[in-house]
Enzyme design. Structure first.
Site, PDB file in Angstrom:
ATOM      1  N   TYR A  53     -11.311  50.918 -39.702  1.00 28.22           N
ATOM      2  CA  TYR A  53     -11.797  49.736 -38.997  1.00 28.22           C
ATOM      3  C   TYR A  53     -13.194  50.018 -38.444  1.00 28.22           C
ATOM      4  O   TYR A  53     -13.403  50.994 -37.715  1.00 28.22           O
ATOM      5  CB  TYR A  53     -10.867  49.354 -37.845  1.00 28.22           C
ATOM      6  CG  TYR A  53      -9.497  48.852 -38.273  1.00 28.22           C
ATOM      7  CD1 TYR A  53      -9.212  48.545 -39.599  1.00 28.22           C
ATOM      8  CD2 TYR A  53      -8.478  48.680 -37.340  1.00 28.22           C
ATOM      9  CE1 TYR A  53      -7.967  48.093 -39.979  1.00 28.22           C
ATOM     10  CE2 TYR A  53      -7.219  48.221 -37.714  1.00 28.22           C
ATOM     11  CZ  TYR A  53      -6.973  47.934 -39.037  1.00 28.22           C
ATOM     12  OH  TYR A  53      -5.732  47.487 -39.407  1.00 28.22           O
ATOM     13  N   LEU A 209      -0.152  35.134 -38.287  1.00 30.35           N
ATOM     14  CA  LEU A 209      -0.511  33.717 -38.361  1.00 30.35           C
ATOM     15  C   LEU A 209      -1.217  33.390 -39.666  1.00 30.35           C
ATOM     16  O   LEU A 209      -1.903  32.383 -39.779  1.00 30.35           O
ATOM     17  CB  LEU A 209      -1.385  33.335 -37.157  1.00 30.35           C
ATOM     18  CG  LEU A 209      -0.743  33.590 -35.792  1.00 30.35           C
ATOM     19  CD1 LEU A 209      -1.704  33.244 -34.676  1.00 30.35           C
ATOM     20  CD2 LEU A 209       0.562  32.807 -35.646  1.00 30.35           C
ATOM     21  N   GLY A 216      -3.000  26.466 -35.714  1.00 31.26           N
ATOM     22  CA  GLY A 216      -3.458  25.122 -35.371  1.00 31.26           C
ATOM     23  C   GLY A 216      -4.761  24.777 -36.061  1.00 31.26           C
ATOM     24  O   GLY A 216      -5.649  24.165 -35.473  1.00 31.26           O
TER      25      GLY A 216
END
Length: 326
Positions: A53, A209, A216
């Site tokens: 990372y 998600l 959303g």
């Protein structure tokens, strides 16, 4: 905060896992440190990172945070990874004994710690025998540099291979598998989750998600807020299941809950899941994720979610091989 055991181990970890992939790229070092402080304030003790990372910068950010003292390292269950390339030379990647040794030493330096709680194989290495891998890992454990080992992105049969090889050495083996798993990507249910349950591995879902698609995205589009789901793999997934995503956001609105928290709550309700990885870029995003721990989805809601995002396989809701046999 709720805690659970990491697989069959005696290690207690929070049911939300703080992912650090955004640290140093989408979150400044100051903001990253503030998010980690807030995580401890709320009892989140499980932090996940990787040596690749930020090309090592993310581990360095964690290391400088640990160096501030105040019990930060002692209160953290620290997980990092090994496998992906860290250079251009032949032994700068994979799971050879040489690369494992070098990668571990470099991670320890960047993290400014003398041990790693959970050392995870970032991917399967088809070119290195399990005898070599477990030998290298056993040396690290004997030296006190690593306490537990985990896998990431393994197939179910890879988990079986790893555990049977560990068993032959009278070694504890894997205690966790970090896999992509969410409402839109449920393939892990066919073989990975059954294998993990059989061998006593905790499952740590990444991308809970689906790259923001379940956070959303349609509402954010109406509000003019950019989302990761607007590009690449996540954009394709969104385009294919736009109708389901629209119905999902309506269901969440009827529940009076944010779609992101419903997606996390669904994962927390799945058998064998230790805790999903959240990757906040701000303290506000982190605080918002805590709501998922308070949401209990009833049977009716779970059934509706299965209708919107069906289990994989033509027979659905069955583990392999029944899902694609009889």
């Amino acid at each position: 905060m709720e805690y659970t055991r990491l697989g069959r181990s005696g290690l207690s970890v929070s049911r939300l896992v703080l992912g650090t992939m955004n640290f140093g790229s989408r979150a400044s070092e100051a903001d990253s440190h503030a998010i980690m402080d807030r995580a401890h304030e709320h009892g989140v003790n499980f932090f996940d990172t990787a040596n690749v990372y930020g090309e090592g910068a993310t581990e360095q950010i964690l290391g400088r945070w640990f160096a501030q003292g105040g019990g930060r390292r002692d209160r953290t269950v620290l997980a990092t990874k090994v496998y992906r390339p860290v250079g251009e030379w032949p032994n700068d990647s994979g799971l050879s004994a040489l690369h494992i040794r070098r990668a571990c030493e470099e991670s320890l330096k960047r993290l400014q710690t003398d041990y790693i709680d959970l050392y995870q194989m970032h991917h399967i290495d088809r070119n290195t025998p399990w005898e070599e891998i477990w030998e290298a890992f056993s040396v690290l454990r004997q030296q006190g540099k690593v306490l537990y080992f985990g896998s990431s992105n393994f197939a179910g049969w890879h988990i079986a291979q790893a555990q049977e090889a560990a068993r032959s050495r009278h070694f504890l083996g894997l205690v966790s598998e970090q896999s992509i798993y969410n409402l839109m990507s449920r393939w892990a249910e066919l073989e990975v989750l059954p294998a993990a349950r059989h061998y006593g591995l905790g499952v740590i879902p990444w991308s809970p998600l689906h790259g923001g698609v379940l956070s959303g995205v349609l509402r954010k589009q109406r509000e003019g807020v950019a989302a990761r789901s607007g590009a690449g793999l996540w954009a394709a997934a969104f385009a294919e299941q736009r109708g389901s995503v629209e119905a999902y956001e309506k269901l969440c609105a009827d529940l009076g809950e944010d779609p992101a928290n419903v997606g996390l709550a669904w994962l927390l309700a799945q058998d064998g899941v230790t805790g999903p990885i959240i990757g906040p870029r701000t303290i506000e995003q982190f605080d918002g994720s805590l709501r998922a721990l308070e949401i209990t989805l009833d049977d009716g809601t779970l059934a509706k979610l299965d209708e919107l995002f069906p289990p994989p396989g033509p027979n659905g809701a069955n583990p392999a091989p029944e899902a694609y046999a009889w």
